[in-house]
Design an enzyme around this catalytic site. Structure first.
Site, PDB file in Angstrom:
ATOM      1  N   HIS A 244     -36.885  29.056  89.801  1.00  0.00           N
ATOM      2  CA  HIS A 244     -37.579  27.989  89.066  1.00  0.00           C
ATOM      3  C   HIS A 244     -36.735  26.721  88.924  1.00  0.00           C
ATOM      4  O   HIS A 244     -36.977  25.728  89.588  1.00  0.00           O
ATOM      5  CB  HIS A 244     -37.976  28.490  87.675  1.00  0.00           C
ATOM      6  CG  HIS A 244     -38.985  29.603  87.705  1.00  0.00           C
ATOM      7  ND1 HIS A 244     -40.190  29.498  88.354  1.00  0.00           N
ATOM      8  CD2 HIS A 244     -38.967  30.836  87.157  1.00  0.00           C
ATOM      9  CE1 HIS A 244     -40.872  30.622  88.204  1.00  0.00           C
ATOM     10  NE2 HIS A 244     -40.150  31.458  87.481  1.00  0.00           N
ATOM     11  N   ASP A 245     -35.751  26.751  88.034  1.00  0.00           N
ATOM     12  CA  ASP A 245     -35.091  25.493  87.657  1.00  0.00           C
ATOM     13  C   ASP A 245     -34.273  24.880  88.791  1.00  0.00           C
ATOM     14  O   ASP A 245     -34.213  23.652  88.917  1.00  0.00           O
ATOM     15  CB  ASP A 245     -34.204  25.712  86.424  1.00  0.00           C
ATOM     16  CG  ASP A 245     -35.036  25.960  85.166  1.00  0.00           C
ATOM     17  OD1 ASP A 245     -36.268  25.722  85.210  1.00  0.00           O
ATOM     18  OD2 ASP A 245     -34.459  26.379  84.151  1.00  0.00           O
TER      19      ASP A 245
HETATM   20 CA   LIG Z   1     -35.442  26.465  81.827  1.00  0.00          CA
END
Ligand SMILES: [Ca+2]
Length: 316
Positions: A244-245
């Site tokens: 994700h990040d």
């Molecule tokens: Ca985060």
């Protein structure tokens, strides 16, 4: 990719296993220079995310990078997220680390964001990796940051895919839909790096083994914080975890990894079941100007190789 001046970035974050991996990617990449970290509740409470952010700058040997503590809860709602189930009770996969030596900046996150952007007009890329509460407070307090930021590149949302915190909502947006609404409509250049791309890139146990073999302090840290996170994904039958990040950082480091499309994107905060839904108007039915550059595809193989090279190359 490496030519020119590094982009100056301010990361708003709730570390968080994947936040930690993203921050280490940023520290390992010459294309970006981290001006500061601001912290927010999210994966765990803000006491812990702030401690973890301080640990990360110390691990990177960059205690000169300020860490500003931010919001404890969403603007209008109670904080009910269960990110700790994914990230462990300490936000770092329940691995034990000593207390950080540093202390947070005297300013709260929203003021720190305002000061950093206004001190360098047109220079700062804001990178929210958690719930958007600090960012909403900052732009509500000082709307001129919308014209003075270089761009905003956030991890969050789901355009054409299902949510991960509800059937329609991605967790960062779901954790504070009202703040997300403010941020999506603030009138700044905004890129959404959401589940459409982050779930296409998966770190498998084999990939993590390869990373581990680099055997430097940063990859050792990743080796310690990821088993809990990996086992959460494996419980759902996945052979690895979505990235994700770090995907938002990858977009800043090398936008050619991604395919994007402009759209008017609204954020639902009214619905009792679907709050946090990011709704792209692909057909222009609402006759609104596009407000978001939406990432819709990614070259995962090239991205994973970039991540491996950067973290393996650390000479800490
Ligand atoms: Ca985060």
């Amino acid at each position: 990719m490496t030519e020119g001046k590094p982009k100056r970035i301010l990361i708003d974050t709730d570390p968080g296993v994947d936040d930690s991996m993203a921050i280490l990617l940023a520290f390992a990449s010459p294309e970006v220079e981290i001006e500061g970290l601001s912290t927010v509740f999210g994966n765990v409470g803000v006491d812990l995310t702030t401690q973890n952010a301080l640990r990360l700058v110390e691990l990177a040997g960059r205690s000169d990078v300020p860490v500003a503590r931010g919001a404890e809860k969403p603007l209008l709602r109670p904080f009910t997220g269960k990110g700790w189930e994914v990230h462990g009770r300490n936000g770092l996969g329940e691995a034990d680390f000593p207390e950080p030596k540093g202390t947070p900046d005297a300013r709260r996150a929203a003021q720190f964001i305002i000061d950093t952007i206004m001190a360098s007009p047109g220079e700062i890329t804001l990178v929210p990796l958690g719930p958007l509460t600090n960012v909403a407070l900052a732009v509500a307090t000082e709307p001129r940051i919308a014209d003075n930021v270089r761009e905003v590149v956030l991890m969050g949302g789901a355009a054409n895919v299902a949510g991960n915190a509800s059937p329609v909502a991605e967790a960062n947006i779901r954790n504070d839909p009202e703040s997300a609404y403010i941020v999506f409509h603030a009138g700044w250049p905004l890129t959404m790096v959401g589940l459409d791309v982050t779930e296409k890139t998966v770190m498998t146990p084999e990939y993590l083994d390869e990373l581990r073999r680099a055997n430097n302090p940063w990859t050792d840290f990743i080796t310690r914080i990821t088993p809990h996170y990996l086992s959460f994904s494996q419980r759902w039958g996945e052979n690895g975890f979505p990235v994700h990040d770090s995907s938002a950082l990858a977009y800043i480091i090398d936008p050619t990894l991604f395919e994007t499309r402009q759209a008017y994107v609204d954020v639902d905060y009214h619905s009792p079941y679907h709050a946090g839904n990011t709704v792209p108007d692909w057909r222009g039915q609402r006759e609104m100007e596009p407000n978001v550059n939406v990432c819709i595809d990614v070259d995962s193989e090239r991205f994973l190789e970039l991540y491996r090279q950067r973290l393996s190359g650390v000479q800490a």
